[in-house]
Design a protein around this motif. Structure first.
Motif, PDB file in Angstrom:
ATOM      1  N   ILE A 237      57.031  43.427 104.849  1.00 33.44           N
ATOM      2  CA  ILE A 237      56.413  41.866 104.770  1.00 33.44           C
ATOM      3  C   ILE A 237      55.065  41.858 104.121  1.00 33.44           C
ATOM      4  O   ILE A 237      54.147  41.489 105.442  1.00 33.44           O
ATOM      5  CB  ILE A 237      56.934  41.144 105.974  1.00 33.44           C
ATOM      6  CG1 ILE A 237      58.275  40.491 106.178  1.00 33.44           C
ATOM      7  CG2 ILE A 237      56.523  39.705 105.497  1.00 33.44           C
ATOM      8  CD1 ILE A 237      58.543  39.837 107.447  1.00 33.44           C
ATOM      9  N   ALA A 238      54.893  41.959 103.352  1.00 32.27           N
ATOM     10  CA  ALA A 238      53.610  41.645 102.255  1.00 32.27           C
ATOM     11  C   ALA A 238      52.773  40.361 103.276  1.00 32.27           C
ATOM     12  O   ALA A 238      53.791  39.364 103.354  1.00 32.27           O
ATOM     13  CB  ALA A 238      53.942  41.456 101.122  1.00 32.27           C
ATOM     14  N   ALA A 239      51.979  40.422 102.822  1.00 32.34           N
ATOM     15  CA  ALA A 239      50.266  39.773 103.810  1.00 32.34           C
ATOM     16  C   ALA A 239      50.812  38.373 102.796  1.00 32.34           C
ATOM     17  O   ALA A 239      50.813  37.873 100.950  1.00 32.34           O
ATOM     18  CB  ALA A 239      48.661  39.952 103.108  1.00 32.34           C
ATOM     19  N   GLY A 240      51.106  37.058 103.802  1.00 30.16           N
ATOM     20  CA  GLY A 240      50.942  35.700 103.091  1.00 30.16           C
ATOM     21  C   GLY A 240      51.930  35.738 102.235  1.00 30.16           C
ATOM     22  O   GLY A 240      52.058  34.569 102.216  1.00 30.16           O
ATOM     23  N   SER A 241      53.104  35.897 102.992  1.00 31.11           N
ATOM     24  CA  SER A 241      54.143  36.219 102.024  1.00 31.11           C
ATOM     25  C   SER A 241      54.914  34.624 103.138  1.00 31.11           C
ATOM     26  O   SER A 241      55.075  34.625 105.046  1.00 31.11           O
ATOM     27  CB  SER A 241      55.215  36.874 102.502  1.00 31.11           C
ATOM     28  OG  SER A 241      55.132  37.995 100.918  1.00 31.11           O
ATOM     29  N   VAL A 242      55.888  33.874 103.069  1.00 33.63           N
ATOM     30  CA  VAL A 242      57.004  33.125 103.452  1.00 33.63           C
ATOM     31  C   VAL A 242      57.997  33.364 103.256  1.00 33.63           C
ATOM     32  O   VAL A 242      58.652  33.502 102.069  1.00 33.63           O
ATOM     33  CB  VAL A 242      56.409  31.321 103.263  1.00 33.63           C
ATOM     34  CG1 VAL A 242      56.889  30.676 104.150  1.00 33.63           C
ATOM     35  CG2 VAL A 242      55.022  31.190 103.365  1.00 33.63           C
TER      36      VAL A 242
END
Length: 281
Positions: A237-242
């Motif tokens: 899960i990439a940084a800053g993802s929701v």
């Protein structure tokens, strides 16, 4: 020629260390590193002796460290230490998880150069071990005391883990500030996450409402995973993802809301800590 008391003591110490290393190599390594730390920085001698060398096992050392950190005017370190000792004595899986977590931090965090460091200095590691005591209390039906542990972990470390959440072993939480893990969340084995990650719900529902994170998942800084959804094994899960919907195994998701943007890039992303989406991944 008779050996001096110093020589005899050194031989006895070496034999004891060798015996410990056979049955508990993680603890043996921590003891060796603790002695070296005092040699390198004598001013830390009191801290290292009280936190590590004074104790007969890693479990006892962690009980001391946790209790000292969480103590307050509302509950003494002695009372907390008795609680921690009881939890670790009753459930050997806690000690196994502690050792797996230490190895995980050492293997995955480039800022960690000794097994000793998480025990003494890393709040993410310490918070997770305190959670494990709170989770044991929750399972024993001692829920008010479990909530007390949760409260103190949040106040001291800035990390909020509900004691009912289920967290596996081999966990590495880097930096760890502002981590939130909700009541019905499940985190598998060998998971890595960075600071400001939230495993949260999406409303006021009281049933199963939090994410289920599979084994070997890597969760980037600031990522929010919301709702009773499954994040498949060995995904990223990439940084800053929701993340609001299911994530298949071995995929990378990114964005707001998160979408699949490629493969995970390797078999074990949580181990490699590689957060870069390569061309063609």
């Amino acid at each position: 020629m008779a050996l001096s008391q110093t020589q005899t003591g050194a031989q006895t110490g070496a034999q004891t260390q060798a015996q410990i290393a056979k049955v508990d190599p993680v603890w043996a390594r921590i003891l060796t590193e603790a002695e070296q730390a005092i040699h390198d920085e004598p001013l830390l001698g009191g801290l290292v002796h009280q936190s590590v060398l004074h104790h007969k096992s890693l479990e006892r050392a962690m009980s001391y460290r946790i209790s000292l950190k969480l103590a307050s005017g509302e509950m003494s370190d002695q009372m907390l230490r008795e609680i921690c000792d009881e939890a670790m004595g009753d459930d050997p899986a806690i000690g196994q998880a502690i050792r797996a977590d230490i190895a995980a931090v050492y293997d995955r965090d480039p800022a960690c150069h000794r097994f000793l460091q998480p025990v003494l200095f890393f709040k993410g590691f310490q918070a997770v071990q305190a959670y494990r005591v709170g989770h044991w209390l929750w399972q024993q039906g001692r829920r008010d005391l479990a909530y007390f542990i949760q409260m103190r972990v949040s106040e001291v470390f800035g990390i909020d883990i509900h004691p009912a959440a289920r967290i596996g072993k081999g966990i590495m939480i880097d930096h760890a500030h502002s981590i939130v893990i909700g009541e019905t969340a499940v985190v598998g084995d060998n998971v890595s996450m960075l600071h400001s990650v939230t495993l949260g719900g999406t409303g006021k529902e009281e049933e199963d409402r939090h994410p289920k994170i599979g084994d070997g998942v890597l969760i980037g800084a600031g990522a929010k995973v919301l709702g009773n959804i499954r994040v498949g094994n060995c995904s990223r899960i990439a940084a800053g993802s929701v993340v609001l919907s299911e994530v298949p195994p071995c995929k990378t998701v990114a964005g707001v809301p998160a979408k699949i943007v490629g493969e995970a890039g390797c078999d074990q992303p949580a181990m490699t800590m590689d957060q870069i989406l390569k061309s063609g991944a």
